[in-house]
Write a protein that holds these residues in place. Sequence first.
Motif, PDB file in Angstrom:
ATOM      1  N   LYS A 247    -125.065  60.764  91.317  1.00 54.51           N
ATOM      2  CA  LYS A 247    -126.199  61.337  91.637  1.00 54.51           C
ATOM      3  C   LYS A 247    -127.584  60.347  91.644  1.00 54.51           C
ATOM      4  CE  LYS A 247    -124.927  65.425  89.056  1.00 54.51           C
ATOM      5  NZ  LYS A 247    -125.492  66.808  89.761  1.00 54.51           N
ATOM      6  N   ALA A 248    -127.386  59.528  90.966  1.00 54.77           N
ATOM      7  CA  ALA A 248    -128.619  58.589  91.059  1.00 54.77           C
ATOM      8  C   ALA A 248    -128.414  57.239  91.459  1.00 54.77           C
ATOM      9  CB  ALA A 248    -129.354  58.578  89.623  1.00 54.77           C
ATOM     10  N   GLY A 249    -127.242  56.902  91.553  1.00 52.22           N
ATOM     11  CA  GLY A 249    -126.852  55.268  91.771  1.00 52.22           C
ATOM     12  C   GLY A 249    -127.244  54.358  90.375  1.00 52.22           C
ATOM     13  N   PHE A 250    -127.086  54.840  89.612  1.00 53.07           N
ATOM     14  CA  PHE A 250    -127.593  53.786  88.236  1.00 53.07           C
ATOM     15  C   PHE A 250    -126.191  53.468  87.811  1.00 53.07           C
ATOM     16  CE2 PHE A 250    -131.369  56.397  86.999  1.00 53.07           C
ATOM     17  CZ  PHE A 250    -132.320  56.013  88.090  1.00 53.07           C
ATOM     18  N   ASP A 251    -125.901  52.226  87.798  1.00 55.03           N
ATOM     19  CA  ASP A 251    -124.815  51.576  87.005  1.00 55.03           C
ATOM     20  C   ASP A 251    -124.613  51.622  85.594  1.00 55.03           C
ATOM     21  OD1 ASP A 251    -122.285  50.501  86.634  1.00 55.03           O
ATOM     22  OD2 ASP A 251    -123.087  48.517  86.928  1.00 55.03           O
ATOM     23  N   ALA A 252    -124.255  52.682  85.204  1.00 57.80           N
ATOM     24  CA  ALA A 252    -124.190  53.179  83.471  1.00 57.80           C
ATOM     25  C   ALA A 252    -123.027  52.066  82.712  1.00 57.80           C
ATOM     26  CB  ALA A 252    -124.254  54.370  83.108  1.00 57.80           C
ATOM     27  N   LYS A 253    -123.290  51.323  81.942  1.00 59.98           N
ATOM     28  CA  LYS A 253    -122.526  50.652  80.959  1.00 59.98           C
ATOM     29  C   LYS A 253    -121.993  51.665  79.952  1.00 59.98           C
ATOM     30  CE  LYS A 253    -122.136  46.804  83.361  1.00 59.98           C
ATOM     31  NZ  LYS A 253    -121.019  46.440  83.985  1.00 59.98           N
ATOM     32  N   VAL A 254    -120.647  51.725  79.726  1.00 59.37           N
ATOM     33  CA  VAL A 254    -120.238  52.622  78.676  1.00 59.37           C
ATOM     34  C   VAL A 254    -119.703  52.024  77.314  1.00 59.37           C
ATOM     35  CG1 VAL A 254    -118.547  54.428  77.974  1.00 59.37           C
ATOM     36  CG2 VAL A 254    -119.800  54.589  80.190  1.00 59.37           C
ATOM     37  N   CYS A 255    -120.164  52.173  76.284  1.00 63.03           N
ATOM     38  CA  CYS A 255    -119.344  51.839  74.974  1.00 63.03           C
ATOM     39  C   CYS A 255    -119.120  52.836  74.086  1.00 63.03           C
ATOM     40  CB  CYS A 255    -120.619  50.853  74.273  1.00 63.03           C
ATOM     41  SG  CYS A 255    -119.998  50.088  72.772  1.00 63.03           S
ATOM     42  N   ILE A 256    -117.813  53.000  73.756  1.00 61.78           N
ATOM     43  CA  ILE A 256    -117.170  53.910  72.844  1.00 61.78           C
ATOM     44  C   ILE A 256    -117.076  53.588  71.630  1.00 61.78           C
ATOM     45  CG2 ILE A 256    -115.379  55.700  72.675  1.00 61.78           C
ATOM     46  CD1 ILE A 256    -115.152  56.070  75.553  1.00 61.78           C
ATOM     47  N   LEU A 257    -117.787  53.896  70.793  1.00 55.62           N
ATOM     48  CA  LEU A 257    -117.684  53.375  69.266  1.00 55.62           C
ATOM     49  C   LEU A 257    -116.358  53.573  68.556  1.00 55.62           C
ATOM     50  CD1 LEU A 257    -121.307  53.254  68.263  1.00 55.62           C
ATOM     51  CD2 LEU A 257    -120.037  51.410  69.314  1.00 55.62           C
ATOM     52  N   GLY A 258    -116.062  55.044  68.559  1.00 58.90           N
ATOM     53  CA  GLY A 258    -114.686  55.344  67.949  1.00 58.90           C
ATOM     54  C   GLY A 258    -114.444  55.338  66.616  1.00 58.90           C
ATOM     55  N   HIS A 259    -113.252  54.652  66.156  1.00 58.56           N
ATOM     56  CA  HIS A 259    -112.846  54.914  64.778  1.00 58.56           C
ATOM     57  C   HIS A 259    -113.541  53.752  64.004  1.00 58.56           C
ATOM     58  CE1 HIS A 259    -109.944  57.516  66.331  1.00 58.56           C
ATOM     59  NE2 HIS A 259    -109.818  57.951  65.246  1.00 58.56           N
ATOM     60  N   VAL A 260    -114.304  52.919  64.628  1.00 59.32           N
ATOM     61  CA  VAL A 260    -115.177  51.963  63.963  1.00 59.32           C
ATOM     62  C   VAL A 260    -115.961  52.615  62.940  1.00 59.32           C
ATOM     63  CG1 VAL A 260    -117.078  50.138  64.444  1.00 59.32           C
ATOM     64  CG2 VAL A 260    -115.062  50.076  65.799  1.00 59.32           C
ATOM     65  N   GLN A 261    -116.596  53.706  63.589  1.00 58.19           N
ATOM     66  CA  GLN A 261    -117.510  54.237  62.499  1.00 58.19           C
ATOM     67  C   GLN A 261    -116.974  54.861  61.359  1.00 58.19           C
ATOM     68  OE1 GLN A 261    -119.725  57.220  65.624  1.00 58.19           O
ATOM     69  NE2 GLN A 261    -118.043  56.250  66.329  1.00 58.19           N
ATOM     70  N   ARG A 262    -115.513  54.886  61.289  1.00 61.47           N
ATOM     71  CA  ARG A 262    -115.070  55.609  60.183  1.00 61.47           C
ATOM     72  C   ARG A 262    -114.500  54.657  59.004  1.00 61.47           C
ATOM     73  NH1 ARG A 262    -111.007  59.915  61.948  1.00 61.47           N
ATOM     74  NH2 ARG A 262    -109.654  59.031  61.027  1.00 61.47           N
ATOM     75  N   GLY A 263    -114.575  53.197  59.252  1.00 60.69           N
ATOM     76  CA  GLY A 263    -114.225  52.188  58.330  1.00 60.69           C
ATOM     77  C   GLY A 263    -115.574  51.501  57.797  1.00 60.69           C
ATOM     78  N   GLY A 264    -115.118  50.645  56.836  1.00 57.10           N
ATOM     79  CA  GLY A 264    -116.050  49.699  56.307  1.00 57.10           C
ATOM     80  C   GLY A 264    -116.554  50.359  54.976  1.00 57.10           C
ATOM     81  N   SER A 265    -117.392  49.408  54.354  1.00 56.74           N
ATOM     82  CA  SER A 265    -117.823  49.756  53.101  1.00 56.74           C
ATOM     83  C   SER A 265    -118.946  50.930  52.807  1.00 56.74           C
ATOM     84  CB  SER A 265    -118.433  48.477  52.414  1.00 56.74           C
ATOM     85  OG  SER A 265    -118.949  48.771  50.970  1.00 56.74           O
ATOM     86  N   PRO A 266    -118.710  51.700  52.078  1.00 53.99           N
ATOM     87  CA  PRO A 266    -119.845  52.983  51.981  1.00 53.99           C
ATOM     88  C   PRO A 266    -121.271  52.261  51.763  1.00 53.99           C
ATOM     89  CG  PRO A 266    -118.171  53.182  50.205  1.00 53.99           C
ATOM     90  CD  PRO A 266    -117.681  52.052  51.096  1.00 53.99           C
ATOM     91  N   THR A 267    -122.054  53.011  52.375  1.00 53.48           N
ATOM     92  CA  THR A 267    -123.524  52.600  51.926  1.00 53.48           C
ATOM     93  C   THR A 267    -124.001  53.092  50.498  1.00 53.48           C
ATOM     94  OG1 THR A 267    -124.455  54.729  52.875  1.00 53.48           O
ATOM     95  CG2 THR A 267    -124.461  53.059  54.215  1.00 53.48           C
ATOM     96  N   ALA A 268    -124.895  52.608  50.054  1.00 53.57           N
ATOM     97  CA  ALA A 268    -125.220  53.092  48.748  1.00 53.57           C
ATOM     98  C   ALA A 268    -125.516  54.774  48.442  1.00 53.57           C
ATOM     99  CB  ALA A 268    -126.620  52.429  48.245  1.00 53.57           C
ATOM    100  N   ALA A 269    -125.945  55.084  49.661  1.00 56.14           N
ATOM    101  CA  ALA A 269    -126.636  56.473  49.728  1.00 56.14           C
ATOM    102  C   ALA A 269    -125.238  57.199  49.702  1.00 56.14           C
ATOM    103  CB  ALA A 269    -127.346  57.002  51.061  1.00 56.14           C
ATOM    104  N   ASP A 270    -124.183  56.847  50.305  1.00 53.64           N
ATOM    105  CA  ASP A 270    -122.737  57.519  50.435  1.00 53.64           C
ATOM    106  C   ASP A 270    -121.967  57.528  49.104  1.00 53.64           C
ATOM    107  OD1 ASP A 270    -122.452  59.273  52.542  1.00 53.64           O
ATOM    108  OD2 ASP A 270    -121.976  57.260  53.682  1.00 53.64           O
TER     109      ASP A 270
END
Length: 329
Positions: A247-270
Amino acid sequence: MRHFKTELKKIGVYTSGGDAPGMNAAIRAVVRTAITHNIEVTGILQGYCGLIEKEFMPLDLRSMANIIQRGGTMLKTGRAPEFHKAEVRAKAVANARAEGLDAMVCIGGDGSFTGAHLLWKEHQFPVIGVPGTIDNDIAGTDSTIGFDTAVNIALEAIDRIRDTAASHDRLFIVEVMGRDSGFIATDVGIAGGAEEIFIPENPVTPDQAIERIKAGMSRGKKSSILIAAEGHKPGRAYDLAEQIRKKAGFDAKVCILGHVQRGGSPTAADRILASRLGSAAVEALRQGQCDAMVGVYQGNVVTVPFDNVIGHKKHVKDELVQLLRTLSV
Ligand code: F6P
């Protein structure tokens, strides 16, 4: 909420559905609170699958050492489509009773609570729910265990993307998780200074996004970040990028974060949320409450009947979406 009458001698605990950082802290709180009250605890492995297959393990105080900081779930988790069958649920309850369980704590999301609700409805087996999912899409609680960590992980990624986007004057579409809700996308969008968010609750067309990008460019913006909630179609950011390109001719780069968001050490709040809710779940059972979820409302721990949780949609506040747009000029 229903009430049951029994002196608790032994309870079960399981994690179910997608894992979420902070589930271990919740398990620890359940076990340590229960044992403090002389209640034994059995860990049920892989959610409802473990209940069906009798995969049980005794949990004691020391088995909870060194887990508060760990992501994932030491009890493992799973999705059990076979739990939709009444005869499978009957077998699960028989297994729980044979193990000597008087009640159970279910750490999971809406689908997991539906299973727990049916155990009470069909077999008067008491279960109390603890909301554990990165999606934050559970009614009756301000936040769910894992949400804060997922938002912070996604935010860190977006800050990095911003560096490269600014260096190249590029447009990026970053896709975050959340199933059919836009809580992660909205918080990450505000905290990450995104130009626009695509969320199921407040749909924006590619044309509207293009207009915002062009308006930004006319004010001197050289790079932009759009956040897309995955919705029902993980990978949809590629479709959006293609539409924007066409529609606009902009070249948009895509980054899919996926399961990375589900791992790792929980924050203090969590960790704190999980500790409060895990402990509150045991206290609720001790008071004979069941068929309900413990949650946090306006800073206080509350018990909410499953009837007011399951199938009730929690909505992203419009005000937050407007804030994002106001600030990303
Ligand atoms: O419910 C948590 C969640 O991470 C969603 O955000 C996502 O849509 C889904 O689980 C992914 O599930 P799975 O790990 O089974 O692919």
